[in-house]
Scaffold this active site. Structure first.
Site, mmCIF file in Angstrom:
data_model
loop_
_atom_site.group_PDB
_atom_site.id
_atom_site.type_symbol
_atom_site.label_atom_id
_atom_site.label_comp_id
_atom_site.label_asym_id
_atom_site.label_seq_id
_atom_site.Cartn_x
_atom_site.Cartn_y
_atom_site.Cartn_z
ATOM 1 N N ALA A 240 1.473 -0.616 -0.034
ATOM 2 C CA ALA A 240 -0.107 -0.289 0.110
ATOM 3 C C ALA A 240 1.034 1.967 0.384
ATOM 4 O O ALA A 240 2.172 1.593 0.692
ATOM 5 C CB ALA A 240 -0.582 -0.007 1.340
ATOM 6 N N LEU B 143 -6.621 -6.739 -6.079
ATOM 7 C CA LEU B 143 -7.688 -6.720 -6.261
ATOM 8 C C LEU B 143 -7.942 -6.945 -4.094
ATOM 9 O O LEU B 143 -8.130 -8.254 -3.829
ATOM 10 C CB LEU B 143 -8.555 -7.202 -6.927
ATOM 11 C CG LEU B 143 -10.125 -7.097 -7.393
ATOM 12 C CD1 LEU B 143 -10.512 -5.451 -7.794
ATOM 13 C CD2 LEU B 143 -10.299 -8.389 -7.907
ATOM 14 N N THR C 47 -6.671 -10.860 -2.808
ATOM 15 C CA THR C 47 -5.280 -11.250 -1.697
ATOM 16 C C THR C 47 -7.163 -11.839 -0.406
ATOM 17 O O THR C 47 -8.307 -11.289 -0.646
ATOM 18 C CB THR C 47 -5.393 -9.870 -1.246
ATOM 19 O OG1 THR C 47 -4.915 -8.795 -2.011
ATOM 20 C CG2 THR C 47 -4.951 -9.819 0.508
ATOM 21 N N HIS D 169 1.391 -12.981 4.092
ATOM 22 C CA HIS D 169 1.066 -10.839 4.291
ATOM 23 C C HIS D 169 1.944 -10.388 4.836
ATOM 24 O O HIS D 169 2.081 -9.331 5.333
ATOM 25 C CB HIS D 169 -0.197 -10.925 4.696
ATOM 26 C CG HIS D 169 -1.066 -9.239 4.170
ATOM 27 N ND1 HIS D 169 -2.112 -9.538 3.302
ATOM 28 C CD2 HIS D 169 -1.041 -8.626 4.008
ATOM 29 C CE1 HIS D 169 -2.692 -8.375 2.641
ATOM 30 N NE2 HIS D 169 -2.232 -7.527 3.615
ATOM 31 N N ASP E 286 5.966 -15.920 -1.040
ATOM 32 C CA ASP E 286 6.731 -14.027 -1.107
ATOM 33 C C ASP E 286 6.616 -14.073 0.592
ATOM 34 O O ASP E 286 5.469 -14.956 1.203
ATOM 35 C CB ASP E 286 5.827 -12.457 -1.102
ATOM 36 C CG ASP E 286 4.342 -12.941 -0.625
ATOM 37 O OD1 ASP E 286 3.918 -13.069 0.667
ATOM 38 O OD2 ASP E 286 3.288 -12.064 -1.542
ATOM 39 N N GLY E 287 7.553 -13.417 1.046
ATOM 40 C CA GLY E 287 7.378 -13.136 2.602
ATOM 41 C C GLY E 287 9.167 -13.139 3.236
ATOM 42 O O GLY E 287 9.013 -14.936 3.274
ATOM 43 N N GLY E 288 9.505 -12.502 3.392
ATOM 44 C CA GLY E 288 11.357 -12.606 3.936
ATOM 45 C C GLY E 288 12.488 -13.197 3.213
ATOM 46 O O GLY E 288 13.188 -13.602 3.787
ATOM 47 N N ARG F 37 15.383 -12.135 0.990
ATOM 48 C CA ARG F 37 15.956 -10.497 1.851
ATOM 49 C C ARG F 37 17.606 -10.583 0.958
ATOM 50 O O ARG F 37 17.868 -9.903 0.649
ATOM 51 C CB ARG F 37 16.367 -10.530 3.185
ATOM 52 C CG ARG F 37 14.970 -10.155 3.883
ATOM 53 C CD ARG F 37 15.092 -9.085 3.775
ATOM 54 N NE ARG F 37 13.412 -8.434 4.388
ATOM 55 C CZ ARG F 37 11.998 -9.383 4.072
ATOM 56 N NH1 ARG F 37 11.768 -9.281 2.567
ATOM 57 N NH2 ARG F 37 10.658 -8.630 4.403
HETATM 58 C C1 LIG Z 1 3.619 -2.115 3.323
HETATM 59 C C2 LIG Z 1 2.954 -2.799 3.549
HETATM 60 C C3 LIG Z 1 1.749 -3.156 2.728
HETATM 61 C C4 LIG Z 1 0.967 -3.789 2.279
HETATM 62 N N1 LIG Z 1 -0.029 -4.072 1.282
HETATM 63 C C5 LIG Z 1 -0.582 -5.334 1.067
HETATM 64 C C6 LIG Z 1 -1.711 -4.641 -0.033
HETATM 65 O O1 LIG Z 1 -2.540 -3.381 0.313
HETATM 66 N N2 LIG Z 1 -2.496 -6.009 -0.788
HETATM 67 C C7 LIG Z 1 -2.079 -7.068 -0.131
HETATM 68 O O2 LIG Z 1 -2.364 -7.527 -0.674
HETATM 69 N N3 LIG Z 1 -0.870 -7.393 0.684
HETATM 70 C C8 LIG Z 1 -0.188 -5.868 1.147
HETATM 71 N N4 LIG Z 1 1.187 -6.035 1.478
HETATM 72 C C9 LIG Z 1 1.634 -7.773 1.941
HETATM 73 C C10 LIG Z 1 2.946 -7.626 0.253
HETATM 74 O O3 LIG Z 1 1.462 -8.279 -1.008
HETATM 75 C C11 LIG Z 1 3.046 -9.393 0.698
HETATM 76 O O4 LIG Z 1 2.770 -10.256 0.895
HETATM 77 C C12 LIG Z 1 4.359 -9.174 1.665
HETATM 78 O O5 LIG Z 1 5.177 -7.751 2.152
HETATM 79 C C13 LIG Z 1 5.428 -10.119 1.797
HETATM 80 O O6 LIG Z 1 6.289 -9.619 2.973
HETATM 81 P P1 LIG Z 1 7.962 -9.379 2.386
HETATM 82 O O7 LIG Z 1 7.568 -7.621 2.890
HETATM 83 O O8 LIG Z 1 8.713 -10.150 3.395
HETATM 84 O O9 LIG Z 1 8.212 -9.956 1.388
HETATM 85 C C14 LIG Z 1 1.132 -5.344 2.111
HETATM 86 C C15 LIG Z 1 3.406 -5.115 3.333
HETATM 87 C C16 LIG Z 1 3.740 -4.476 3.743
HETATM 88 C C17 LIG Z 1 4.845 -4.677 4.049
HETATM 89 O O1 LIG Z 2 -0.963 -3.227 4.987
HETATM 90 C C1 LIG Z 2 -1.374 -4.110 5.042
HETATM 91 O O2 LIG Z 2 -0.982 -5.047 4.640
HETATM 92 C C2 LIG Z 2 -2.383 -3.675 3.999
HETATM 93 O O3 LIG Z 2 -2.654 -5.117 3.598
HETATM 94 C C3 LIG Z 2 -3.433 -2.657 3.389
HETATM 95 C C4 LIG Z 2 -4.568 -3.067 2.512
HETATM 96 C C5 LIG Z 2 -5.848 -1.589 2.537
HETATM 97 C C6 LIG Z 2 -4.651 -0.036 3.107
HETATM 98 C C7 LIG Z 2 -3.459 -0.339 3.539
HETATM 99 C C8 LIG Z 2 -3.066 -1.578 3.929
#
Ligand SMILES: Cc1cc2nc3c(=O)[nH]c(=O)nc-3n(C[C@H](O)[C@H](O)[C@H](O)COP(=O)(O)O)c2cc1C
Ligand SMILES: O=C(O)C(=O)c1ccccc1
Length: 356
Positions: free
Chosen positions: A76, A130, A157, A249, A280-282, A284
């Site tokens: 976001a 979405l 999501t 997430h 996804d996730g971690g 680096r």
């Molecule tokens: C600041 C932030 C905002 C995120 N916003 C969304 C979002 O709007 N929709 C969504 O599906 N995932 C969101 N995610 C999750 C990311 O798509 C992803 O799953 C996650 O960041 C992966 O982990 P990583 O940050 O360790 O790479 C967000 C993650 C972060 C850190």
């Molecule tokens: O912060 C998030 O992880 C996230 O998924 C999100 C979704 C909509 C608005 C702001 C953040």
């Protein structure tokens, strides 16, 4: 600059409240920490003398043939990190051959994002994340915007039936965007008052029938993001998903869940090659990409490292992050005797501190 240095720089330049929003997770941040730690528990067992003179790490993804193996995960509010926001991220991803997932919570409209990506590379692929809206006509309006902009896939999501409880945001009182920033794709949707709408409603009432309804309104491939249980991966494929994203997430939703990469092999087995599986996730470092691909992922997503690159150096910073992960993976593939990602197999991944 290394990824670690970019993170440090981002921490220095960001408003501490916004840094916490980006860096933080749900609950005690156990899932967040485990996502990174899990990669430390895997080691690679290279194969030798395999005779691959050339390497090609590109992958085929829905609506993105020949893309790089590192995808920009949807995050976001990029304009919190840099004034150019998602425009800079889009140019960087396109220049590096990486798919960008923009989305519902972007601070630049999807049309401007795809235009910026295409300006940087004419064959750039942008997907749209979405958040299904409780009212189907709102979801449909968002889908039309993504289609009109030229997005080549949708990412739904499914791990946010409710918003995660994030202690850092609660402590900091971070509930809204600063003046001048908005979730631009949410403007003027059916039934909503005209003007900005930063509020992205989440609904625990959504079910597989809402995915069916979405699939019926679009010809775009639809990936399902936020699957951890293999039975849900099976359901996603059975309902017609074009891909599954194994993700918790980034540890921002349920704090009790395992590291995403630890859930990957069971999902890969359940999907059995029918559609691509992303993780996804971690992630680096380049070696993390290699491990995930060896465990069966087709590609990986990165969230926070992209935000650190964006905050530290705009388009250039994001390009550094994406290039480092891609090239680090390519180098590790070479060290493992591989020429293509398919040369990485699960038997080449062992537990660190033992053998399996
Ligand atoms: C600041 C932030 C905002 C995120 N916003 C969304 C979002 O709007 N929709 C969504 O599906 N995932 C969101 N995610 C999750 C990311 O798509 C992803 O799953 C996650 O960041 C992966 O982990 P990583 O940050 O360790 O790479 C967000 C993650 C972060 C850190
Ligand atoms: O912060 C998030 O992880 C996230 O998924 C999100 C979704 C909509 C608005 C702001 C953040």
């Amino acid at each position: 600059m290394t990824l670690r240095a970019l993170h440090e720089r981002a921490r220095q330049v960001l408003d501490p409240v916004h840094y916490d929003f980006m860096a933080g997770g749900a609950g005690e941040e156990r899932a967040l920490a485990d996502n990174e730690r899990a990669f430390d528990r895997y080691a690679l067992l290279p194969r030798v003398l395999r005779g691959h003179a050339r390497r090609d790490t590109r992958v085929d993804l829905p609506g993105a043939p020949g893309a790089g193996p590192v995808v920009v995960a949807p995050t976001a509010f990029h304009r919190l990190a840099h004034p150019d926001g998602e425009r800079a991220t889009a140019r960087a991803a396109a220049a590096e051959g990486a798919v960008l997932v923009t989305g519902t919570a972007a601070t630049v409209t999807v049309g401007e994002v795809t235009a910026a990506a295409r300006q940087a590379a004419k064959d750039a692929a942008v997907w749209f994340q979405l958040t299904l809206h409780p009212r189907p006509e709102v979801t449909e309006a968002l889908v039309r915007r993504a289609e009109k902009a030229g997005c080549t896939a949708l990412v739904v999501t499914v791990d946010a039936p409710v918003f995660g409880r994030r202690p850092r945001d609660l402590r900091n009182g971070f509930t809204d965007l600063p003046p001048g920033l908005a979730a631009e794709n949410m403007r003027d949707l059916p039934g909503s008052p005209p003007g900005a709408l930063t509020d992205i409603p989440m609904s625990p009432a959504l079910s597989w029938s809402d995915l069916d309804a979405l699939l019926a309104t679009t010809a775009l491939p639809v990936l399902v993001k936020g699957v951890l249980h293999p039975a849900d991966a099976e359901l996603a494929v059975a309902h017609g998903a074009a891909g599954v994203v194994v993700s918790n997430h980034g540890g921002r939703q349920c704090d009790a869940v395992p590291a995403a990469v630890d859930c990957l092999p069971a999902v890969v087995d359940a999907v059995a090659g029918r559609v691509p599986v992303l993780l996804d996730g971690g992630v680096r470092r380049g070696e993390d990409v290699t491990v995930a691909l060896a465990l069966g992922a087709t590609a990986v997503g990165v969230g926070r490292p992209v935000l650190w690159g964006l905050a530290a150096g705009g388009e250039t910073g994001v390009r550094r992050v994406l290039a480092e992960l891609r090239d680090g993976h390519d180098h590790t593939l070479a060290l493992c005797g591989g020429g293509r990602n398919a040369d990485l197999t699960r038997d080449m991944v062992v537990r660190r501190g033992g053998t399996r």
